[in-house]
Design an enzyme around this catalytic site. Structure first.
Site: not given
Length: 312
Positions: A113, A115
């Site tokens: 992940h 971001n």
């Protein structure tokens, strides 16, 4: 929190970088997977702004990969953005970012992940309040020391130009953030997490965000290449599906990005693209002592100074 004024040129600089980062990552995964291309949906938000969602499903390597860009604005920050910043309640906002989650087929390839994001909160008669946030983290199903060390070495490389204290601080923040309190266990082996960053001025903060965004592919791709051809069977797939349940629990209960998206009226399909396609829950299940599955809990799901394990 210190702050400095910004102008539209700086906002556009961030937006241009984020869109190019989405392109770069999508191109890299298409090349790595070798079979599929991302489906793109451009969308607009009734309250203001929009984005483009790109999802690959059923590839050779990636069971599901989603890389989203969004740039939204609204009349009032949602509760998830002001929970720790009550002084910002009632301000209008802009929020832009790239968020991605990668779920591979092979259980020996970890989920990842990343971001990176930028917020601006405004009200008449006051200077805008802005900040950066983001990071990247790794969620293995079967742990490998070599992979953990590599991941954290690249995380440190991303932070080192900005001070020796940045990596240890962001690593600890990541360990604490990606933690399932109701399970009393971390989601994975961590990486970097930061938020509310504006100390040192726009140029420094933006450069740090860019460095973290640019280090994601060098951190993850070599791990995928190392593990993608390892043999596995139903036992490993069953454990992967079970551990994916923890991923779902975190994203729906704790994840700030998910909560912000849902509370701000974002596109639900894009917000929930982070969820894996196949997942299971088992009642009161525990791995067999001494097994490879138990090793994940005993060795890898514990706060660890992975860089201390590097060979000098």
């Amino acid at each position: 929190m210190a702050n400095t004024k910004i102008d539209n040129t700086q906002v556009e600089l961030v937006r241009d970088y984020l869109m190019s980062l989405q392109d770069t990552i999508c191109n890299a995964f298409e090349k790595l997977d070798g079979s599929d291309s991302f489906r793109e949906d451009s969308w607009s938000r009734e309250q203001g702004g929009g984005g483009r969602s790109r999802v690959m499903e059923g590839g050779n390597i990636f069971e599901k990969a989603g890389i989203n860009f969004s740039h939204v604005h609204g009349a009032e920050l949602p509760a998830s953005a002001t929970a720790t910043r009550p002084e910002l309640a009632g301000r209008s906002f802009q929020a832009m970012g790239v968020s991605l989650v990668i779920h591979p087929h092979n259980p020996y390839v970890p989920t990842s992940h990343a971001n990176v994001r930028f917020f601006i909160a405004e009200k008449p008669g006051s200077d805008p309040v802005w900040w950066f946030g983001g990071g990247f983290d790794l969620t293995p199903y079967y742990g490998f020391n070599e992979d953990a060390v590599h991941w954290h070495r690249l995380a440190k490389e991303a932070c080192t130009p900005f001070g020796d204290d940045v990596y240890p601080s962001y690593k600890q923040w990541c360990d604490e953030y990606f933690y399932l309190k109701h399970r009393n266990e971390p989601r994975g082996i961590g990486g970097l997490f930061f938020d509310d960053l504006n100390e040192g001025g726009f140029e420094r903060c933006c450069s740090l965000m860019i460095s973290i965004g640019n280090h994601y592919l060098p951190a993850y791709v070599p791990i995928v290449e190392r593990r993608k051809n390892m043999s596995y069977g139903e036992r490993e797939k069953a454990f992967q599906r079970y551990r994916r349940g923890r991923y779902v629990e975190f994203n729906l209960v704790y994840d700030r990005g998910t909560l912000f998206g849902l509370q701000s009226g974002g596109r639900t399909e894009a917000i929930l693209m982070s969820l894996p396609p196949e997942v299971t829950w088992r009642y009161d299940w525990h791995p067999e002592p001494g097994s490879a599955e138990a090793q994940l809990y005993d060795v890898f799901l514990k706060p660890t100074d992975w860089l201390a394990q590097q060979q000098p």
